[in-house]
Enzyme design. Structure first.
Site, PDB file in Angstrom:
ATOM      1  N   HIS A  40       9.867  43.114  50.821  1.00  0.00           N
ATOM      2  CA  HIS A  40      11.022  42.754  50.150  1.00  0.00           C
ATOM      3  C   HIS A  40      10.468  42.817  48.858  1.00  0.00           C
ATOM      4  O   HIS A  40       9.103  42.043  48.551  1.00  0.00           O
ATOM      5  CB  HIS A  40      12.203  42.208  49.804  1.00  0.00           C
ATOM      6  CG  HIS A  40      13.469  42.718  50.815  1.00  0.00           C
ATOM      7  ND1 HIS A  40      13.252  42.538  52.296  1.00  0.00           N
ATOM      8  CD2 HIS A  40      14.505  42.489  50.452  1.00  0.00           C
ATOM      9  CE1 HIS A  40      14.893  43.136  52.394  1.00  0.00           C
ATOM     10  NE2 HIS A  40      15.034  43.481  51.000  1.00  0.00           N
TER      11      HIS A  40
ATOM     12  N   LYS B  77      12.937  37.344  45.907  1.00  0.00           N
ATOM     13  CA  LYS B  77      13.513  37.344  47.317  1.00  0.00           C
ATOM     14  C   LYS B  77      13.537  35.633  47.676  1.00  0.00           C
ATOM     15  O   LYS B  77      12.399  35.291  47.563  1.00  0.00           O
ATOM     16  CB  LYS B  77      13.263  38.355  48.133  1.00  0.00           C
ATOM     17  CG  LYS B  77      14.928  38.528  49.430  1.00  0.00           C
ATOM     18  CD  LYS B  77      14.514  39.896  50.284  1.00  0.00           C
ATOM     19  CE  LYS B  77      15.771  39.445  51.069  1.00  0.00           C
ATOM     20  NZ  LYS B  77      17.424  38.652  50.410  1.00  0.00           N
TER      21      LYS B  77
HETATM   22  P1  NAD Z   1      18.601  37.546  40.827  1.00  0.00           P
HETATM   23  O1  NAD Z   1      17.937  36.063  40.920  1.00  0.00           O
HETATM   24  O2  NAD Z   1      18.024  38.648  39.399  1.00  0.00           O
HETATM   25  O3  NAD Z   1      20.435  37.269  40.709  1.00  0.00           O
HETATM   26  C1  NAD Z   1      20.946  36.409  40.744  1.00  0.00           C
HETATM   27  C2  NAD Z   1      21.651  35.625  39.458  1.00  0.00           C
HETATM   28  O4  NAD Z   1      22.439  34.584  39.730  1.00  0.00           O
HETATM   29  C3  NAD Z   1      21.112  35.433  38.188  1.00  0.00           C
HETATM   30  O5  NAD Z   1      20.965  35.791  37.375  1.00  0.00           O
HETATM   31  C4  NAD Z   1      21.536  33.723  38.255  1.00  0.00           C
HETATM   32  O6  NAD Z   1      21.699  33.267  37.599  1.00  0.00           O
HETATM   33  C5  NAD Z   1      23.011  33.743  38.588  1.00  0.00           C
HETATM   34  N1  NAD Z   1      23.707  32.663  39.452  1.00  0.00           N
HETATM   35  C6  NAD Z   1      23.104  31.055  39.815  1.00  0.00           C
HETATM   36  N2  NAD Z   1      24.324  30.289  40.217  1.00  0.00           N
HETATM   37  C7  NAD Z   1      24.648  31.288  39.943  1.00  0.00           C
HETATM   38  C8  NAD Z   1      26.188  30.220  39.728  1.00  0.00           C
HETATM   39  N3  NAD Z   1      26.931  29.576  40.359  1.00  0.00           N
HETATM   40  N4  NAD Z   1      27.021  31.508  39.151  1.00  0.00           N
HETATM   41  C9  NAD Z   1      26.729  32.030  38.675  1.00  0.00           C
HETATM   42  N5  NAD Z   1      26.379  33.197  38.521  1.00  0.00           N
HETATM   43  C10 NAD Z   1      24.243  32.232  39.253  1.00  0.00           C
HETATM   44  O7  NAD Z   1      18.695  38.050  43.074  1.00  0.00           O
HETATM   45  P2  NAD Z   1      19.383  39.758  42.510  1.00  0.00           P
HETATM   46  O8  NAD Z   1      18.107  40.395  43.088  1.00  0.00           O
HETATM   47  O9  NAD Z   1      20.199  39.877  42.305  1.00  0.00           O
HETATM   48  O10 NAD Z   1      20.460  39.152  44.116  1.00  0.00           O
HETATM   49  C11 NAD Z   1      21.198  37.803  43.807  1.00  0.00           C
HETATM   50  C12 NAD Z   1      21.526  37.925  45.165  1.00  0.00           C
HETATM   51  O11 NAD Z   1      22.438  39.523  46.370  1.00  0.00           O
HETATM   52  C13 NAD Z   1      21.037  37.351  46.280  1.00  0.00           C
HETATM   53  O12 NAD Z   1      21.508  36.363  47.265  1.00  0.00           O
HETATM   54  C14 NAD Z   1      20.267  38.774  47.132  1.00  0.00           C
HETATM   55  O13 NAD Z   1      19.390  38.743  48.364  1.00  0.00           O
HETATM   56  C15 NAD Z   1      21.232  39.933  47.539  1.00  0.00           C
HETATM   57  N6  NAD Z   1      21.796  40.872  47.589  1.00  0.00           N
HETATM   58  C16 NAD Z   1      21.913  41.568  48.551  1.00  0.00           C
HETATM   59  C17 NAD Z   1      21.815  43.206  48.525  1.00  0.00           C
HETATM   60  C18 NAD Z   1      23.044  43.740  49.554  1.00  0.00           C
HETATM   61  O14 NAD Z   1      23.056  45.001  49.222  1.00  0.00           O
HETATM   62  N7  NAD Z   1      24.526  42.951  50.168  1.00  0.00           N
HETATM   63  C19 NAD Z   1      21.331  43.941  47.958  1.00  0.00           C
HETATM   64  C20 NAD Z   1      20.556  43.687  46.712  1.00  0.00           C
HETATM   65  C21 NAD Z   1      20.561  41.606  46.845  1.00  0.00           C
END
Ligand code: NAD
Length: 262
Positions: A153, A157
């Site tokens: 990743h 992450k």
């Molecule tokens: P990222 O850090 O780019 O985005 C996360 C966002 O959440 C940030 O903008 C952050 O400011 C925001 N955030 C944090 N606390 C918050 C709150 N209390 N309220 C509202 N927003 C809040 O991360 P990402 O790469 O976009 O990934 C996000 C999540 O999705 C991670 O847990 C990642 O592992 C997961 N993910 C899952 C899949 C899937 O297919 N299930 C795929 C990719 C990523």
């Protein structure tokens, strides 16, 4: 039209989801929540132009003011732990992609969703190819003596190993696996151990989300590999989950439960 609120709308996945929803005829973005980029138009931030939905950091106010049918949470585990009771209070359906929750936490969320008769999809991986990889791993596991997983990743992450790696192992019958215990000259060289399967987490720039499940047997190796080359790979699965959880609200764990893969 399905009214959606994206939580984590300023994040990498959140922006991709806002971009995707803007192209779909049966969805409308009504709310956007994040603790960053507050006051920005979610559409402008995601590159599709103004949508008139500004990012707000108070989830209660976003849900109260926009009355979505479904929320899509891609934040971080610690944020989701606080967001989940708010989703339940507002009786909104949920599509949760956030990873890093424990199995116990997922089970207690299931109990709440079922007792409140809400809809909720929790899926550690929304890429259909990755879900098929997990399915094939489940089929292959009983026929091999051992398996190891390497997951790759991007370095931002937060959790390791990935939710997908853990879920792959949970789906595999690994009770019979041999787990050779050589001496580690460097701590961690053999990776982490989960339910008899060694898992190795690589975090490097350039990767999005990739996984290999390597099975070893008598004179043969079987490798299953899936690559998410961009975040768009998750979008068909996210749309499928948003539609399903509104049509047939119940608890679903993993996209496979929606795809009919058991
Ligand atoms: P990222 O850090 O780019 O985005 C996360 C966002 O959440 C940030 O903008 C952050 O400011 C925001 N955030 C944090 N606390 C918050 C709150 N209390 N309220 C509202 N927003 C809040 O991360 P990402 O790469 O976009 O990934 C996000 C999540 O999705 C991670 O847990 C990642 O592992 C997961 N993910 C899952 C899949 C899937 O297919 N299930 C795929 C990719 C990523």
């Amino acid at each position: 039209m399905i009214r959606v609120c994206v939580v984590g709308a300023a994040g990498k996945m959140g922006r991709e989801i806002v971009r995707t929803l803007a192209r779909e005829k049966d969805f409308v973005l009504v709310g956007a929540c994040d603790v960053q980029e507050v006051g920005q138009d979610a559409g402008v931030l995601s590159g599709v132009g103004p949508l008139g939905v500004l990012i707000q950091d108070d989830l209660e106010r976003v849900l109260g003011g926009s009355a979505p049918q479904v929320v899509c949470d891609f934040t971080h585990a610690e944020a989701l732990r606080k967001n989940f009771p708010v989703f339940v209070k507002h009786r909104v359906a949920m599509v949760i992609g956030t990873t890093g929750l424990t199995q116990d936490e997922i089970q207690s969320m299931r109990q709440v969703v079922e007792s409140e008769r809400l809809g909720c999809v929790i899926a550690p991986n929304f890429a259909i190819g990755a879900v098929l990889m997990m399915y094939f791993a489940r089929i292959a596991a009983p026929f091999f003596q051992a398996a190891e997983i390497i997951e790759y990743h991007h370095p931002q992450k937060k959790d390791a190993p990935s939710g997908t790696a853990l879920k792959t192992i949970e789906g595999m019958d690994s009770g019979h696996f041999l787990t050779p215990e050589g001496q580690e000259l460097v701590a961690g060289a053999r990776g982490g151990m989960y339910r008899g399967v060694r898992v190795h987490s690589i975090r490097l720039p350039g990767f999005v989300a990739h996984q290999e499940v390597i099975f070893g047997g008598e004179g043969q190796i079987l490798t299953l590999r899936h690559d998410s080359l961009s975040r768009s790979s998750f979008m068909p699965g996210v749309l499928l989950a948003l539609r399903k959880v509104c049509e047939a609200p119940q608890f679903y764990y993993g996209l496979e439960s929606i795809l009919g893969l058991g």
